[in-house]
Enzyme design. Structure first.
Site, mmCIF file in Angstrom:
data_model
loop_
_atom_site.group_PDB
_atom_site.id
_atom_site.type_symbol
_atom_site.label_atom_id
_atom_site.label_comp_id
_atom_site.label_asym_id
_atom_site.label_seq_id
_atom_site.Cartn_x
_atom_site.Cartn_y
_atom_site.Cartn_z
ATOM 1 C CB SER A 66 31.378 21.039 -8.094
ATOM 2 O OG SER A 66 31.429 19.628 -8.062
ATOM 3 C CE1 TYR A 115 26.155 20.919 -5.790
ATOM 4 C CE2 TYR A 115 27.347 19.455 -7.266
ATOM 5 C CZ TYR A 115 27.319 20.252 -6.141
ATOM 6 O OH TYR A 115 28.450 20.394 -5.366
#
Ligand SMILES: NC(=O)c1ccc[n+]([C@@H]2O[C@H](COP(=O)([O-])OP(=O)(O)OC[C@H]3O[C@@H](n4cnc5c(N)ncnc54)[C@H](O)[C@@H]3O)[C@@H](O)[C@H]2O)c1
Length: 262
Positions: A140, A154
């Protein structure tokens, strides 16, 4: 048909980015095997099969190492090898660092890092035997490049996947196996819809509008746009690229300030 004759395993292909990648790979001639724990997996496969008979799947939680190993053995018996592995399955649950329980931390670590680890360990031998492979990990921009409040767990896992990508790429390079990472900004998926709902239960669409307003292209990406980047990294044409991360974010990581400009 850039993937004609290729066999691809895609985790988390029942919805979202994994479904986008699955569709683009099927359109380009690949056999696709989805690994996903969602109850909707068989419905997704049934729907896809109407147009693309070469899709199958296993309902499995990638945290379950023994089950993942058994599936890899099964696929080895039936197909002999695989050509492409997309480690896409992942989760995100926002919580501030001090409020985050160890359970929520481990939920991210166990799926995003250890799940990817389990699947790669199980399927890499099916590439080694064939001296060919394309491994694509869904990282990401969150973690390696940027972050918002609530994303510590995350972001940690997505940054870890960049290290995983580089180190594994170095180890398998002599076997004609490449390992690369995709680093998306916001793509419109059930994960993002869920985050929007958790942020503002009454008006989740305002959260989505807010996300879009921070992106120079003024919109979120589509799962197909993400699928096309994965297609390139999965194809023979990307043969000289390994250990790299590719940002796909509509320019969201570009702005330097909010006030300078003509
Ligand atoms: N959507 C975005 O904006 C965005 C941005 C950057 C990175 N990503 C990454 O892309 C990947 C896919 O995200 P998404 O937005 O499509 O999510 P999503 O929640 O919409 O879909 C994720 C899929 O993975 C499956 N899955 C999750 N945990 C699993 C497990 N333990 N075992 C088997 N299957 C499991 C789910 O059932 C689901 O089908 C993730 O790794 C995510 O971190 C997404």
């Amino acid at each position: 048909m850039r993937l004609e004759g290729k066999i691809a395993v895609i985790t988390g292909g029942a919805m979202g980015n994994g479904l986008g990648i699955t569709k683009v790979f099927l359109q380009n001639g690949a056999d696709v095997i989805i690994l996903d724990y969602a109850d909707t997996l068989q419905d997704t496969i049934k729907e896809l099969k109407k147009e693309y008979p070469k899709v199958t799947g296993y309902q499995v939680d990638i945290r379950q190492k023994e089950q993942v190993n058994q599936i890899a053995k099964d696929i080895q018996k039936n197909k002999g090898h695989i050509d492409i592995l997309v480690n896409n399955a992942g989760v995100a649950k926002l919580s501030t660092f001090l409020e985050m329980s160890d359970e929520i931390r481990d939920y991210h670590f166990d799926i995003n890092i250890k799940g990817t680890w389990n699947v790669t360990k199980a399927f890499l031998p099916l590439m080694l035997e064939n001296h060919y492979g394309r491994i694509i990990n869904l990282s990401s921009v969150t973690g390696p490049m940027v972050a918002d409040p609530g994303e510590v767990a995350y972001a940690t896992t997505k940054a870890a996947l960049v290290g995983f990508t580089k180190a594994l790429a170095r180890e398998v390079v002599e076997h004609q196996i490449t390992v690369n990472a995709i680093m998306p900004g916001y793509i419109m998926t059930p994960m993002v819809e869920k985050i929007a709902k958790e942020t503002d239960e009454e008006n989740p669409e305002n959260v989505i509008k807010g996300i879009a307003s921070g992106i120079p292209m003024n919109r979120l990406g589509t799962i197909e746009e993400l699928g096309y980047l994965a297609l390139f990294l999965a194809s023979d044409e990307s043969s000289y690229i390994t250990g790299q991360g590719f940002v796909i974010d509509g320019g969201s990581t570009l702005p330097e300030t909010k006030s300078v400009g003509v």
